[in-house]
Design a protein around this motif. Structure first.
Motif, PDB file in Angstrom:
ATOM      1  N   SER A   3      27.861  52.178 132.141  1.00 13.78           N
ATOM      2  CA  SER A   3      26.946  53.185 132.709  1.00 13.78           C
ATOM      3  C   SER A   3      27.272  53.493 134.170  1.00 13.78           C
ATOM      4  N   GLY A   4      26.693  54.613 134.610  1.00 13.92           N
ATOM      5  CA  GLY A   4      26.825  54.991 136.012  1.00 13.92           C
ATOM      6  C   GLY A   4      26.109  53.996 136.913  1.00 13.92           C
ATOM      7  N   VAL A   5      24.943  53.539 136.482  1.00 17.80           N
ATOM      8  CA  VAL A   5      24.195  52.609 137.341  1.00 17.80           C
ATOM      9  C   VAL A   5      24.951  51.289 137.487  1.00 17.80           C
ATOM     10  N   TRP A  30      18.149  59.456 144.142  1.00 20.32           N
ATOM     11  CA  TRP A  30      17.798  58.554 143.036  1.00 20.32           C
ATOM     12  C   TRP A  30      17.632  57.160 143.633  1.00 20.32           C
ATOM     13  N   THR A  55      25.078  61.636 147.079  1.00 15.62           N
ATOM     14  CA  THR A  55      25.098  62.077 145.685  1.00 15.62           C
ATOM     15  C   THR A  55      25.242  63.585 145.650  1.00 15.62           C
ATOM     16  N   ASN A  69      20.568  64.258 142.766  1.00 14.98           N
ATOM     17  CA  ASN A  69      19.310  63.970 142.095  1.00 14.98           C
ATOM     18  C   ASN A  69      18.405  63.423 143.194  1.00 14.98           C
ATOM     19  N   ASP A 100      28.493  59.492 144.583  1.00 14.86           N
ATOM     20  CA  ASP A 100      27.942  59.487 143.233  1.00 14.86           C
ATOM     21  C   ASP A 100      28.137  60.902 142.684  1.00 14.86           C
ATOM     22  N   VAL A 113      27.981  61.777 139.336  1.00  9.91           N
ATOM     23  CA  VAL A 113      27.641  61.800 137.896  1.00  9.91           C
ATOM     24  C   VAL A 113      27.234  63.189 137.391  1.00  9.91           C
ATOM     25  N   TYR A 114      26.852  64.070 138.318  1.00  8.44           N
ATOM     26  CA  TYR A 114      26.434  65.421 137.875  1.00  8.44           C
ATOM     27  C   TYR A 114      27.507  66.484 138.142  1.00  8.44           C
ATOM     28  N   SER A 144      29.675  58.858 135.084  1.00  9.91           N
ATOM     29  CA  SER A 144      28.978  58.466 133.872  1.00  9.91           C
ATOM     30  C   SER A 144      29.192  59.489 132.757  1.00  9.91           C
ATOM     31  N   SER A 151      26.698  59.864 130.693  1.00  8.56           N
ATOM     32  CA  SER A 151      25.308  60.142 130.312  1.00  8.56           C
ATOM     33  C   SER A 151      24.937  61.621 130.371  1.00  8.56           C
TER      34      SER A 151
HETATM   35  C1  LIG Z   1      22.342  60.150 140.805  1.00  7.02           C
HETATM   36  C2  LIG Z   1      22.503  59.288 139.602  1.00  7.02           C
HETATM   37  N1  LIG Z   1      23.497  58.408 139.574  1.00  7.02           N
HETATM   38  C3  LIG Z   1      23.696  57.605 138.525  1.00  7.02           C
HETATM   39  C4  LIG Z   1      22.873  57.683 137.426  1.00  7.02           C
HETATM   40  C5  LIG Z   1      23.145  56.714 136.321  1.00  7.02           C
HETATM   41  O1  LIG Z   1      23.315  57.220 135.067  1.00  7.02           O
HETATM   42  P1  LIG Z   1      23.639  56.243 133.874  1.00  7.02           P
HETATM   43  O2  LIG Z   1      23.322  54.867 134.305  1.00  7.02           O
HETATM   44  O3  LIG Z   1      22.823  56.708 132.720  1.00  7.02           O
HETATM   45  O4  LIG Z   1      25.104  56.408 133.618  1.00  7.02           O
HETATM   46  C6  LIG Z   1      21.802  58.564 137.411  1.00  7.02           C
HETATM   47  C7  LIG Z   1      20.852  58.638 136.284  1.00  7.02           C
HETATM   48  O5  LIG Z   1      19.827  59.247 136.314  1.00  7.02           O
HETATM   49  C8  LIG Z   1      21.618  59.408 138.528  1.00  7.02           C
HETATM   50  O6  LIG Z   1      20.620  60.293 138.578  1.00  7.02           O
END
Ligand SMILES: Cc1ncc(COP(=O)(O)O)c(C=O)c1O
Length: 372
Positions: free
Chosen positions: A75-77, A101, A148, A152, A180, A182-183, A215, A217
């Motif tokens: 995962s990203g987290v 986030w 980021t 987010n 970050d 991820v988007y 990620s 996701s």
């Molecule tokens: C800014 C940001 N980084 C990382 C993530 C992590 O995503 P995931 O753990 O689902 O890969 C999220 C999830 O909402 C996010 O908003």
């Protein structure tokens, strides 16, 4: 509260109500049949890392060594967690651009570090980076700057000039720059839908102290699969690979194989999703701009709106009452750290059957709140 309540229109999580595309699910089924049920390398399947290197070469024009500069994470987290833990010793400080986030700041705290949140001011229609505040906050214990983009909860997208200044700031103060991204595929201001936001890796050299977390996701509706990745200078990537062993060892083998298919065959579906998201964004902005006391800048990326509500000083209470009275679930701005209070976050990734009644109920709630 919202999760245990019936009939809630859920706009609080960062995900859509669309399932993972069928071809990705089938790829996981095939992977199980093909025997991807054993351990993989701590850095992830070599074939997935090679596919990612190929994807970055095509999409971003960036050359990455799949052997030494890419680590697959669960995962990203987890990428964020491993990356931050590799950089910080106890007592070290991290600068974090907020509203953001909250997991970044929390992970810094869990690594016994100190998170210094630097709010991004809204200048006209765009959020900016307060470089003066960054200069004031940096000190001999500062090791890291986390930003980021797309953001987010703001939907803000760093310009190439923003990225250049952030990189230069980090080089000058000898900090790690953690982006970050991820988007990065959820971007609506490119020449065509599907064009990604330019990665910081286009500017950085492979010797720069830069790491990027990512990620599967968000781009491929794979939130429940838990697969992400980290790209970094090779010394950090090596450490992250070692650290992976003690946290989760690696992401599930068959999920990694399915992620490979998402990358190589996912473009058409991604562009279709972006069309839906952009229309959702425009619909919600139009609805919000008709509501009393609401200011909402038009964001270029991610799938969030972060409207400011005039006179709002307790966004948590606002969201609690909205949930109880109207059964609409939003995230309170205060959850996103410095600069977040006074706003609410709306995730517009759900489909219209959810967004339309949610906007109607929010408008009704705001009219009553203002009348009271
Ligand atoms: C800014 C940001 N980084 C990382 C993530 C992590 O995503 P995931 O753990 O689902 O890969 C999220 C999830 O909402 C996010 O908003």
């Amino acid at each position: 509260m919202a999760m245990s309540m019936p009939g809630v229109l859920k706009l609080y999580f960062g995900e859509s109500n669309q399932p993972t595309p069928e071809f990705i699910k089938q790829a996981a089924v095939q992977a199980l049949a093909d025997g991807y049920t054993f351990y993989t390398e701590n850095a992830g399947l070599p074939s997935l890392r090679r596919t990612l290197a190929d994807y970055y070469r095509k999409l971003q024009g960036v050359a990455l060594d799949p052997e030494s500069e890419i680590v697959i994470t669960a995962s990203g987290v987890q990428a964020l967690n491993v990356g931050i833990r590799c950089v910080l010793d106890p007592g070290d400080e991290a600068l974090i651009l907020t509203p953001a986030w909250p997991n970044g700041s929390s992970i810094v705290g869990m690594a016994s570090g100190v998170a210094r949140q630097i709010p991004q001011p809204l200048c006209g229609e765009r959020y900016a980076i307060d470089f003066d505040a960054l200069e004031r906050a940096v000190n001999p214990r500062t090791r890291l700057l986390l930003y980021t983009s797309p953001s987010n909860p703001l939907g803000w997208v760093a310009t190439v000039e923003d990225q250049r200044l952030l990189l230069e700031f980090c080089q000058r103060h000898r900090l790690w720059l953690l982006a970050d991204e991820v988007y990065d595929r959820l971007y609506y201001a490119g020449a065509r839908l599907g064009e990604p936001v330019a990665s910081i890796l286009r500017l950085a050299t492979r010797d720069d102290a830069v790491l990027v977390v990512h990620s599967f996701s968000k781009s491929y509706c794979m939130t429940g699969w838990r697969v992400g990745w980290l790209m970094a200078r090779r010394d950090l990537a090596r450490k992250a690979t070692q650290l992976n062993e003690f946290i989760i060892s690696h992401a599930p083998s068959f999920a990694q194989k399915a992620a490979e298919i998402a990358l190589s065959a996912g473009e058409e579906e991604l562009v279709r999703m972006l069309g839906r998201l952009k229309a959702n964004r425009d619909f919600c902005i139009e609805a919000l701009r008709r509501m009393p006391g609401v200011t909402v800048p038009e964001p270029d990326g991610a799938f969030y709106l972060f409207p400011k509500i005039e006179g709002l000083s307790d966004s948590f209470e606002f969201c609690r009452q909205l949930l109880e009275q109207e059964r609409v679930g939003l995230a309170p701005g205060v959850a996103f750290g410095e600069g977040g209070e006074g706003s609410i976050r709306i995730c517009y990734a759900a489909d219209r059957s959810v967004l339309e009644p949610a906007m109607e109920r929010l408008a009704k709630f705001l009219c009553f709140a203002i009348a009271a």
